[in-house]
Design a protein around this motif. Sequence first.
Motif, short mmCIF file in Angstrom:
data_model
loop_
_atom_site.label_atom_id
_atom_site.label_comp_id
_atom_site.label_asym_id
_atom_site.label_seq_id
_atom_site.Cartn_x
_atom_site.Cartn_y
_atom_site.Cartn_z
N VAL A 39 1.65 8.06 -2.28
CA VAL A 39 2.59 9.18 -2.23
C VAL A 39 3.99 8.63 -2.44
O VAL A 39 4.41 7.68 -1.77
CB VAL A 39 2.54 9.91 -0.87
CG1 VAL A 39 3.57 11.03 -0.82
CG2 VAL A 39 1.15 10.46 -0.61
N ARG A 54 -1.78 16.78 -1.11
CA ARG A 54 -0.80 17.67 -1.76
C ARG A 54 -0.63 18.97 -0.98
O ARG A 54 0.45 19.52 -0.90
CB ARG A 54 -1.23 17.98 -3.19
CG ARG A 54 -1.01 16.86 -4.14
CD ARG A 54 -1.35 17.24 -5.58
NE ARG A 54 -1.42 16.05 -6.39
CZ ARG A 54 -2.55 15.43 -6.73
NH1 ARG A 54 -3.71 15.92 -6.35
NH2 ARG A 54 -2.51 14.34 -7.46
N VAL A 87 1.90 12.82 -5.49
CA VAL A 87 0.67 12.20 -4.98
C VAL A 87 -0.17 11.73 -6.16
O VAL A 87 -0.35 12.46 -7.12
CB VAL A 87 -0.15 13.20 -4.13
CG1 VAL A 87 -1.42 12.55 -3.61
CG2 VAL A 87 0.68 13.75 -2.98
#
Length: 117
Positions: free
Chosen positions: A62, A36, A45
């Motif tokens: 992701v 992140r 994420v």
Amino acid sequence: MYGNTSFGGETEEMTLTAEQRENLRRDLSSVAARTRELLPGEFVVGSEISNSTTGPRATIAVQPPVGSVVSADYTPEDPESASISDAERDDLAQGIAASAALQVKQVMGDDTSPTAQ
């Protein structure tokens, strides 16, 4: 043709203790947090620990703002080391972030003009 054929010996399913599973979950959360940090806020994420036929599997995924989900799996090799080392965590985070950024670049193509000069 041989995709479902097992030529190796029988593999023993690995199980983790509650403490080992929690350590793996903590390490995976660390990978997600680092990922992140490397990506803009538009990237989502997530992470999870699931069971596969050979034991636990840690997954980091992701979802870029455009394009398909990018994911990576980590399977501990033995119960005694059911953790992700610092180097592996950095490598996983950087690799998945780079793959997600590349996914966006491929979807966007070269037709777009930059927003800033």
